[in-house]
Write a protein that holds these residues in place. Sequence first.
Motif, PDB file in Angstrom:
ATOM      1  N   ILE A 279      52.845 -64.717 106.519  1.00  0.00           N
ATOM      2  CA  ILE A 279      51.566 -64.836 107.243  1.00  0.00           C
ATOM      3  C   ILE A 279      50.849 -63.480 107.229  1.00  0.00           C
ATOM      4  O   ILE A 279      49.636 -63.383 106.996  1.00  0.00           O
ATOM      5  N   LEU A 280      51.620 -62.415 107.382  1.00  0.00           N
ATOM      6  CA  LEU A 280      51.003 -61.082 107.426  1.00  0.00           C
ATOM      7  C   LEU A 280      50.280 -60.793 106.118  1.00  0.00           C
ATOM      8  O   LEU A 280      49.127 -60.369 106.107  1.00  0.00           O
ATOM      9  N   ILE A 281      50.980 -61.109 104.997  1.00  0.00           N
ATOM     10  CA  ILE A 281      50.363 -60.821 103.684  1.00  0.00           C
ATOM     11  C   ILE A 281      49.050 -61.601 103.570  1.00  0.00           C
ATOM     12  O   ILE A 281      48.008 -61.053 103.203  1.00  0.00           O
ATOM     13  N   LEU A 282      49.109 -62.875 103.965  1.00  0.00           N
ATOM     14  CA  LEU A 282      47.864 -63.673 103.877  1.00  0.00           C
ATOM     15  C   LEU A 282      46.754 -63.027 104.709  1.00  0.00           C
ATOM     16  O   LEU A 282      45.623 -62.823 104.275  1.00  0.00           O
ATOM     17  N   LYS A 283      47.127 -62.672 105.924  1.00  0.00           N
ATOM     18  CA  LYS A 283      46.093 -62.083 106.815  1.00  0.00           C
ATOM     19  C   LYS A 283      45.500 -60.822 106.187  1.00  0.00           C
ATOM     20  O   LYS A 283      44.282 -60.641 106.152  1.00  0.00           O
ATOM     21  N   LEU A 284      46.411 -59.971 105.634  1.00  0.00           N
ATOM     22  CA  LEU A 284      45.898 -58.710 105.052  1.00  0.00           C
ATOM     23  C   LEU A 284      44.960 -59.021 103.894  1.00  0.00           C
ATOM     24  O   LEU A 284      43.898 -58.410 103.758  1.00  0.00           O
ATOM     25  N   MET A 285      45.329 -60.049 103.098  1.00  0.00           N
ATOM     26  CA  MET A 285      44.439 -60.414 101.971  1.00  0.00           C
ATOM     27  C   MET A 285      43.058 -60.778 102.532  1.00  0.00           C
ATOM     28  O   MET A 285      42.022 -60.263 102.087  1.00  0.00           O
ATOM     29  N   ALA A 286      43.071 -61.637 103.571  1.00  0.00           N
ATOM     30  CA  ALA A 286      41.763 -62.049 104.139  1.00  0.00           C
ATOM     31  C   ALA A 286      41.004 -60.799 104.593  1.00  0.00           C
ATOM     32  O   ALA A 286      39.797 -60.651 104.341  1.00  0.00           O
ATOM     33  N   PHE A 287      41.714 -59.874 105.220  1.00  0.00           N
ATOM     34  CA  PHE A 287      41.054 -58.659 105.747  1.00  0.00           C
ATOM     35  C   PHE A 287      40.413 -57.867 104.602  1.00  0.00           C
ATOM     36  O   PHE A 287      39.255 -57.434 104.691  1.00  0.00           O
ATOM     37  N   ILE A 288      41.192 -57.764 103.500  1.00  0.00           N
ATOM     38  CA  ILE A 288      40.673 -56.976 102.349  1.00  0.00           C
ATOM     39  C   ILE A 288      39.402 -57.628 101.823  1.00  0.00           C
ATOM     40  O   ILE A 288      38.377 -56.961 101.629  1.00  0.00           O
ATOM     41  N   ILE A 289      39.461 -58.953 101.701  1.00  0.00           N
ATOM     42  CA  ILE A 289      38.268 -59.646 101.158  1.00  0.00           C
ATOM     43  C   ILE A 289      37.088 -59.403 102.090  1.00  0.00           C
ATOM     44  O   ILE A 289      35.980 -59.042 101.679  1.00  0.00           O
ATOM     45  N   ALA A 290      37.373 -59.517 103.395  1.00  0.00           N
ATOM     46  CA  ALA A 290      36.257 -59.303 104.361  1.00  0.00           C
ATOM     47  C   ALA A 290      35.666 -57.904 104.171  1.00  0.00           C
ATOM     48  O   ALA A 290      34.437 -57.736 104.052  1.00  0.00           O
ATOM     49  N   ILE A 291      36.544 -56.898 104.060  1.00  0.00           N
ATOM     50  CA  ILE A 291      36.042 -55.516 103.920  1.00  0.00           C
ATOM     51  C   ILE A 291      35.212 -55.384 102.661  1.00  0.00           C
ATOM     52  O   ILE A 291      34.084 -54.888 102.675  1.00  0.00           O
ATOM     53  N   CYS A 292      35.768 -55.921 101.554  1.00  0.00           N
ATOM     54  CA  CYS A 292      35.043 -55.701 100.278  1.00  0.00           C
ATOM     55  C   CYS A 292      33.684 -56.391 100.319  1.00  0.00           C
ATOM     56  O   CYS A 292      32.659 -55.831  99.919  1.00  0.00           O
ATOM     57  N   VAL A 293      33.681 -57.612 100.872  1.00  0.00           N
ATOM     58  CA  VAL A 293      32.377 -58.316 100.926  1.00  0.00           C
ATOM     59  C   VAL A 293      31.395 -57.483 101.756  1.00  0.00           C
ATOM     60  O   VAL A 293      30.270 -57.207 101.342  1.00  0.00           O
ATOM     61  N   SER A 294      31.891 -56.983 102.874  1.00  0.00           N
ATOM     62  CA  SER A 294      30.949 -56.228 103.726  1.00  0.00           C
ATOM     63  C   SER A 294      30.524 -54.955 103.016  1.00  0.00           C
ATOM     64  O   SER A 294      29.352 -54.562 103.041  1.00  0.00           O
ATOM     65  N   GLU A 295      31.491 -54.304 102.273  1.00  0.00           N
ATOM     66  CA  GLU A 295      31.141 -53.015 101.644  1.00  0.00           C
ATOM     67  C   GLU A 295      30.103 -53.210 100.541  1.00  0.00           C
ATOM     68  O   GLU A 295      29.141 -52.470 100.455  1.00  0.00           O
ATOM     69  N   SER A 296      30.327 -54.221  99.735  1.00  0.00           N
ATOM     70  CA  SER A 296      29.353 -54.376  98.630  1.00  0.00           C
ATOM     71  C   SER A 296      28.071 -55.010  99.166  1.00  0.00           C
ATOM     72  O   SER A 296      26.978 -54.714  98.679  1.00  0.00           O
ATOM     73  N   GLY A 297      28.179 -55.816 100.185  1.00  0.00           N
ATOM     74  CA  GLY A 297      26.964 -56.474 100.694  1.00  0.00           C
ATOM     75  C   GLY A 297      26.091 -55.508 101.471  1.00  0.00           C
ATOM     76  O   GLY A 297      24.887 -55.365 101.217  1.00  0.00           O
TER      77      GLY A 297
END
Lengths: 485, 667, 313, 211
Positions: free
Chosen positions: C262-280
């Motif tokens: 579950i932790l790995i999944l959560k971290l993946m979601a977090f990374i995607i959220a960060i990248c989307v926000s950074e590029s957006g």
Amino acid sequence: MIAFYLTLLLPLFGTLLMLGIGNLRIASYCNIVLTTVNFIASLFIVPYFLNNGSFTVLEQQFYIDAFNLVIIVLTTFVTMTTAFFSNNYMQHNIKIKHITYRQSYLYHVMYQLFILMVLLALSTNNLGILWVTMEGSTLSTVLLVGLYRTKEAIEAAWKYFILCSVGISLALFGTILIYFTAMQELSITQNGTGLLWSVLIHQAHNLNPIIVKIAFVFLLVGYGTKIGLVPLHNWLPDAHSESPAPMSALLSGLLLNVALYALIRFKILVDLSLANDLAGNLMIIFGLFSFIVAAILLQRQKNIKRLFSYSSIEHMGLITFAFGLSRPTTTFIGLFYLIVHSLTKSSIFMIVGNVIQQTNTQILCKIRGLINSQPYLGWCLLIATLIIAGIPPFGIFTSEILLLMACIKLSPVLAIILCCGFVIAFAGLLRNIQFSVYGEPTDITKSKICITPAILNLILVLILGVYIPSILQELLHKAVELITV
Amino acid sequence: MKILLFLVVLTVLFSSVLSLVLHCFPRVLKTTFFSLLGISGFGACIAGLSVLITHQNISYQLCSAFPGLSLQFILDPLSGFFLTIIGIIVISISWYGPGYLREYEKDKSIALMSFFTGLFVSGMYLVLLANDVFSFMVAWELMSVSSYFLVAYHHENMANCQSAFLYLLMAQVGSVLILFAFGILIKFSDSGSMNFLDLHFIKISSDWANLAFFLAFFGFGMKTGIIPLHVWLPQAHPVAPSHISALMSGVMLKIAVYGFIRFTFGILGGICCLQWGITVLIFGVISSLLGVLYALMQHNLKRLLAYHSVENIGIIFIGLGLSLIAMKTGNPLLASLGLAAALYHCINHAIFKSLLFLGAGVILQQSREHNLERMGGLIKRMPYTAWCFLIGCISISALPPFNGFISEWLIFQTAFQTSVFLKNEFVIVILIAIAASLLALTAVLAATCFVKVYGVIFLGQERTSNMSQVRDPLFGMCLAMGFLSILCLMFGIFPTIIMSLLSVISLQLIGVQLPNTLDVFWLIPITSKISSYNSIFFLIGILTIGLFSYFLIRICFKRTKISMVNPWDCGFGGINSCMQYTATAFVMPLRRIFKFTWNVIEKTEKINSDISYQLHIQDWIWQYIYIPIEYLSLDVANKLAKLQGGNIRIYLVYEFIILILLLWVVT
Amino acid sequence: MIWAITLVQTLLFIIIAPLFTGIVKWTKCKLQNRNAPSILQPYFNLNKLFRKEVLIATTTSSIFKFAPYIIFSINVFICMTVPLFFVSVFMGRVIDVIVIMGLFSLARFFLTLSGMDTGTAFGGMGASREMLISTFAEPVLLIIFFALSMVTMSTNLTMIIKYAVFHNLWLQPSIMLLAFSFILVTLAETGRVPVDNPATHLELTMIHEAMILEYSGRYLALIEWAAQIKLLLYAVLFFNLFFPLGIAQDLNWIDISFSILILILKLMAFIIAICVSESGLAKLRLFRAPYLLNLSFILGLFAVLMHIIIEVR
Amino acid sequence: MELLAPFILLTSFILLIQNKIYSMISTFIWQSTFLAIVIFSQALKTPGMEFYISFILFILIKIIFIPYILYFFVKKLNLHCKISNLKYPIVVLFSSVILTLFCYEFVAPLFNIMPNINNILIAMLIILLGILLLITNNNAVSYVIGFLSIENGIFFATLVITKGMPVIVEIGIAFDILIAVTLFGVLFMQIHRSIDSLDVNEMNLLREDIE
């Protein structure tokens, strides 16, 4: 008994002696000797009084009780210390040609005459004679106020003379009314004793209240001008600031006390006869009003002696207020405040006298940096101002605290006014004095300063602030029983 | 124990009188005076601690002049605690003093200064010991007047006299307000006795109690420097010699807080109502926030520290406010926790503020410089003072290992627990939430300010030439600073000992004792389930990791060379000292965002090719409250002066009118 | 047994941190269709930096040398107290949430001091901007922890997580508001795009980079590593406090492996959220950043209000 | 006795509106003579010597000595030519009328229990008019006369209310008035030397309202 005669006769003998002596130096030394002997004599009355109560002398012409004994001893002490100071002060004045020999001759004669008049006023039993001696003390000081012959001095003397004599004549009319009410009560045989205090005190409760009320109005206006209650105070700042320093020390140290003594003598009668405290309320109103107005006027004073004369008005207002409350505790505080105030005020005027001699100007903004140029004098002035403004161990602060406590207990609204008054007065005094004490010194003429009597007074105030000797406490308690019926 | 108490007070008084006697040879005077002071400080610590540990009070009665009025003195846990605070600071000053006054010997007279310092310290002792209104007021005024003389010590320039006058005037106003508050209490005490203990049992109606409380709050607030009444503090403290300003801001403010605690908790304990707590909390928050915001903008080092005293006093009052709220809403345990947090912050502030002031004194003595902008790179010349100052800076900005953080942490805990306990009082919880967040904001702003101060003074390059003769001070001064910084660390690491002492006080004042845990390490305010903090493990943990990583890197990368180069200058040429960030530049962003709090006057003139930039930061409060009061008093005086018109006929008219008026009144 | 688990968790924290930043950088480049460096690039950087020669500016003092060690040890210590996949940690009762906040500010204190120590304009500028941002971030953090401790009646991290798991708090509206404001604070604290651009060396925009400009060699490595640990810490804190879904309560292997997944999944979601926000999102102007943080502060206050109004009565 | 009282009141009214010094002194002399006659009538009625003593004293001081001094000073400081320009005599008279009304209206009920009500009121009125005289005039000599008319009023009051004061007090008061007048003389010399005119309005150096 002999001590009492001595205290009265010495100033009389002194006036005659001074008439004879021309030389200034001998006159001032005689002055010191006379006043010290006088003080010692007055001290001897106290044991006599303690072991056989209040007594009358010379078939009821003179009457000594606890109240006026305290003030007599205080008066003689203050005259003694002022005599020491005036000796040095007058010699300095002569040296710088400020006054001529004739004027110093006049000064010493009038000095002794003034003491005679004040002591007579304090000890007399006859209210008429009380008026006569009050008028006499005014007359004897008029010329002294105008001693320097400058325009302002003469104007101050003139105003002092007119305002006081007109005021006191009203007081005479009041005394006559009291005499009339006394005449109605006493039987025909004692018609001569109508004005005698010891007789009146027993008849007081059945005097006619209406006439006594009007009499008190005239007396309050009359002696009020002498005390310096605000609407009638205009002569006081001029007289105290223009007269020579020992004179203003005497004026504010003694004359105001004597006037207040006279007023309280009558207040006792009025309280007994009226049974309501109309007299007390009037005194409260006048006292508080003069306390606040004087405190506010302190802010803008440019002249150092005027500043301290306004502070005299303020403190006298406070003392009248204390007596006006006419409770045992407040009268005790009022008496104590009277003693402490006259000691501090006379010592302050002595120090101010020295300051003026050094900087030979009275304007505050011209006196600069006293602490650096004259360390002893500068520190004395600063500490004396703080004492009069009320700092802890000294007497003024203790009496202010006790007065405030008693006043809160009686009526908090008045207490609020008192608090604001204390603070405004403190601000006014310190704001003006601090520039003359601190900072870079201006050029001053180095001359011998004599502040030992002033320091003696201040030490006495310090002792009184912390501990009252038992004899004084007993005297004050007896006086309080007398005053608050 | 009573003799020890005598010894403490009398040695100080004797030392001040002695200093007057020996004024002609300063060197002997200096050593004897400061040694006597040190002994009395040490005695004070012992007396205070003994009372705290053995709980039994020492009382003494001195009959005085007036009828029915006797000066009573008592040493109970509360005054014992504050006595220890004074003792610690006085000891450190007695070491610091001789070194610092070396330069004063030549021109100024040390006798006067030591005389007034002696009076000042004895005044503070007596305030703590006073048990009745009269002796309390006498000691209180003695304390403020003697510190007035100390503030007016350098009275050459008029600004010092002006600030000394303002200081004494506000102290006087404060003491009159306090006197009035006590008067109201005495009014209701039937026996009329002024003793604090009898005043505790008076029956007083709630609105009189309110009036008394608010009078006392503003009276004591005037002396502690709550925001609207703080104007004298940043002017008076920097002007006094450094060890005196350390004594004043470290200890005198605490004495005023002691007075407030004695009045509210000691005397009015039973009858407190909710508005009291809320007003104290609001004033605490405002003064802490505005205090630190004003401190950010200061250039004068000692003025900056004085403003920080305002901030820390605000924090203490936040703690007191929370405990008052908890007491009213019926949770004495939280109330005692709040009180303990406030007292803990008192002692912390006393220690790190005196450390900072002593450090500032050393900097001023060595570099003769008040303005931050002209210092820089002092760490290389005086490393010892730099490290002590760093410890002071860290503890004042409430960062973990040191004592500032413990008291801040306790205040946050009280805030959390009271909000949890008061779930349904909607307004109070929001108020506490905002107060807690503003407290965090103050902590960060304090950290920013002290990063600026430390960075500008000690780090980077020297900005002016006269920094060359700066050296580490004499042994005495180093000893004092070292002692205080060690104390900062000790109070940060062993909070449980202090908390057990403080719970004795809260037992005396509120009647409920904090649940003192058995073991020494765990600081558990209420129950371990809610929150706990073990400072020893925390420190050991960080130190082990730090050392372990240090040695690991040192061993496996031994071979890498370390060489000194010039800092990176983007290739344009040598970096000189004026390229550094100055103090004003450092706080420029905050100044632009918080610009409504100050009266900022910025001027940039261009005079034939050289541009001058001037920045003045003024205090709104000074402009909109104090200057109008001054003008008002002068105007009223001038109007009243018309009374003294000079013409004798007008005077006679006054007399005539008064006579007619009185006659009319009498009939 | 618990201290063994804590040791594993801290080691895991330290090792995963550079990987985490590597993946973030990798996904960001992929989103902006640039060819990305390998995921393990941070490890190579750290390795290179540890070996390189250390250049220390002449103007600096001893603080400059001590600061990296202090910062690194603080961040590692926090890892010891924050539970990664197992809830109760050996050091759990030693410090609570406020102390973590205090530790982060201590680390920042020393970082800014070292920035000022170099005596160059960049150090001072970075320090002043860092302090500006943290001035507005701290109260928000506090109001979040205030709300959380009101809900869970405790400030101890393990207690909060246990309470949250037991009452599955994330459904409550106030916790959702807190989660959103916590995201905004993480962006500010860890120096991600809207507040500070981690990738650039442009004087006008860099905050975190400016302070560590003068560092080189092993000191730079330590500070970089500490920054990466801090990013991971914030991510893990975010999930523990607001979505502690799968965290293991007791010590059997199934729960632990499930929670790691579950932790790995959560971290993946977090990374995607960060990248989307950074590029957006584009980087905010410096004086706009406080408005962002004020928004999150008000959200926090609303959360407290919401909690009192809805959940209590 | 009752006959002469209004005459004394009349003289004090006249005093108010005088504008020449000489006429003022003469009106004062008239007032003192009327008062002397009243004392003499009183002396006849009552046995005992003290009224005769006070009568002789009164004549000596008030009628012979003081006017002599006043004339001496007026001639010496050549004031007789100056006219004290009383700007608006009507207003002064009007205010004196109001004063009398006030006295009769307010103070009368208070004194109704006293035997000779109107004599007391006249005495009171003389005093108040004396003060009014001081307020309205601006010449120093007129101050002396105003002060002395107040003394006369009081002396008349003693006669009317209490049939005379004890002898010691009488002598004391007379002695005080004597010294007061000599002091007035000395002050006149000093004022004349300092501002070489006896106008009271010039003497306002000691003032605080100028900034």
